[in-house]
Design a protein around this motif. Sequence first.
Motif, PDB file in Angstrom:
ATOM      1  N   UNK A  14      36.701  23.156 -27.934  1.00 53.57           N
ATOM      2  CA  UNK A  14      35.328  22.849 -28.295  1.00 53.57           C
ATOM      3  C   UNK A  14      34.400  22.846 -27.096  1.00 53.57           C
ATOM      4  N   UNK A  15      33.176  22.379 -27.308  1.00 49.53           N
ATOM      5  CA  UNK A  15      32.129  22.481 -26.288  1.00 49.53           C
ATOM      6  C   UNK A  15      32.411  21.645 -25.046  1.00 49.53           C
ATOM      7  N   UNK A  20      36.810  18.186 -20.320  1.00 49.75           N
ATOM      8  CA  UNK A  20      38.079  17.569 -20.668  1.00 49.75           C
ATOM      9  C   UNK A  20      39.236  18.095 -19.846  1.00 49.75           C
ATOM     10  N   UNK A  21      39.218  19.401 -19.560  1.00 48.23           N
ATOM     11  CA  UNK A  21      40.266  19.985 -18.729  1.00 48.23           C
ATOM     12  C   UNK A  21      40.197  19.442 -17.305  1.00 48.23           C
ATOM     13  N   UNK A  52      39.762  17.565 -29.321  1.00 48.00           N
ATOM     14  CA  UNK A  52      38.595  18.351 -29.691  1.00 48.00           C
ATOM     15  C   UNK A  52      37.298  17.714 -29.219  1.00 48.00           C
ATOM     16  N   UNK A  53      36.183  18.344 -29.570  1.00 49.46           N
ATOM     17  CA  UNK A  53      34.877  17.889 -29.091  1.00 49.46           C
ATOM     18  C   UNK A  53      33.986  17.325 -30.193  1.00 49.46           C
ATOM     19  N   UNK A  54      34.331  17.543 -31.465  1.00 49.28           N
ATOM     20  CA  UNK A  54      33.472  17.137 -32.576  1.00 49.28           C
ATOM     21  C   UNK A  54      34.126  16.033 -33.379  1.00 49.28           C
ATOM     22  N   UNK A  55      33.334  14.998 -33.689  1.00 52.33           N
ATOM     23  CA  UNK A  55      33.834  13.914 -34.513  1.00 52.33           C
ATOM     24  C   UNK A  55      34.244  14.434 -35.881  1.00 52.33           C
ATOM     25  N   UNK A  56      35.288  13.845 -36.449  1.00 54.25           N
ATOM     26  CA  UNK A  56      35.721  14.247 -37.776  1.00 54.25           C
ATOM     27  C   UNK A  56      37.178  13.919 -37.991  1.00 54.25           C
ATOM     28  N   UNK A  81      30.568  10.100 -27.359  1.00 58.14           N
ATOM     29  CA  UNK A  81      30.956  10.033 -28.767  1.00 58.14           C
ATOM     30  C   UNK A  81      32.473  10.042 -28.934  1.00 58.14           C
ATOM     31  N   UNK A  82      33.141  10.887 -28.151  1.00 61.73           N
ATOM     32  CA  UNK A  82      34.595  10.941 -28.251  1.00 61.73           C
ATOM     33  C   UNK A  82      35.231   9.645 -27.747  1.00 61.73           C
TER      34      UNK A  82
END
Length: 364
Positions: A14-15, A20-21, A52-56, A81-82
Amino acid sequence: MTKLRATLLTPLSGSLAPFGQACATGLLLWAQHASQLPTPWTGVELAIQDIGSSRGAQMDASIRAALNTRPDVLFGPYGSNTMLAAARATQQVIWNHGGATSQLAHPTFPHVINILSPASTYFVGVLQAVRTSDPDAETVSLFHSNSGFGKDIARGAIQAANDLKFALQAIPFEPRHARETTTRIPQAHILLVAGNFEDELAVAPILLRRPWRAAAFVGAGVEEVLAPLGTRREGLLGPAQWLASAAPIPDEGPDANWFITHYRKVANADGDPPYPAVQAFAAGLLAARTLYTTGSLDDTDLLTAAAQLTCTTLYGAFQLDPHSGLQSGHQILIVQWQQGKRRVVWPPQQAEATLQSGSKGLSH
């Protein structure tokens, strides 16, 4: 042999993947070369979970899967957010090295140990620096997203402007709709822009046509974010959590030169390590330090040790505010792009250059 089982939750897709890496590489460097654990632990067994980068539902499932392994030490992800999602998913102590939101505070999140400076402080140093170098500046236009992160930055800027006797007008915008809102921004001596990096890059060419005495973007504090502006980035101010050239001399763990040398080898990369890598590496050092104090993995003991800890890593000072639990020791650096490079101009004790303001400070 007893290995300390550590888990890093981080976006590897994700974005937010590049950030993150960087976190993963920084923490791996700590685990493999700098963990220095007390007995009975002989080393670190680090698991890295992509959330990942998106909540869900997919992110929540990834977080639960990592928590089900019951790690000894838990490191949170990059991104506010994460990090909020991770902190809500567990009551285990979680080391926050990547989420700058001030929401990660007591009493809601008593189990979060915050390492980086909160977003509410991002523009405080900008206004302090301008007040010192340009005492005739009086007005501020604050253009910020109405996301939680943007509001967080805005709250701190508004308070700082009030303390420093600036007249500030705040103009909020919806994320991904910044361009159409720029016409509402009044002319002022100082421009502050806080949004996601895509929005900041979209509005910068429009707003930098105006004659600001000083202009600051959150993205200007990061090497690559506003690079497409080219020479128009010259003179811009921005907040930086860490800069190699201004790294302090640590009393806990290795210094910046050691980290830069080893990071380049591990990452097979040139240049200075990105700030998320340094923040994650510092999280490892600080987690190990609390283990030395407690000799156990009991959450209450670890939180008590962290609350009482004051030290300096290559990332900066560590001290938690006793009331909020937010980081109060580490200070945001204010950088300005001068001759194509980020130079620290605030705080004074770490400044590498003098702040340039007015027509000489901004390239239009």
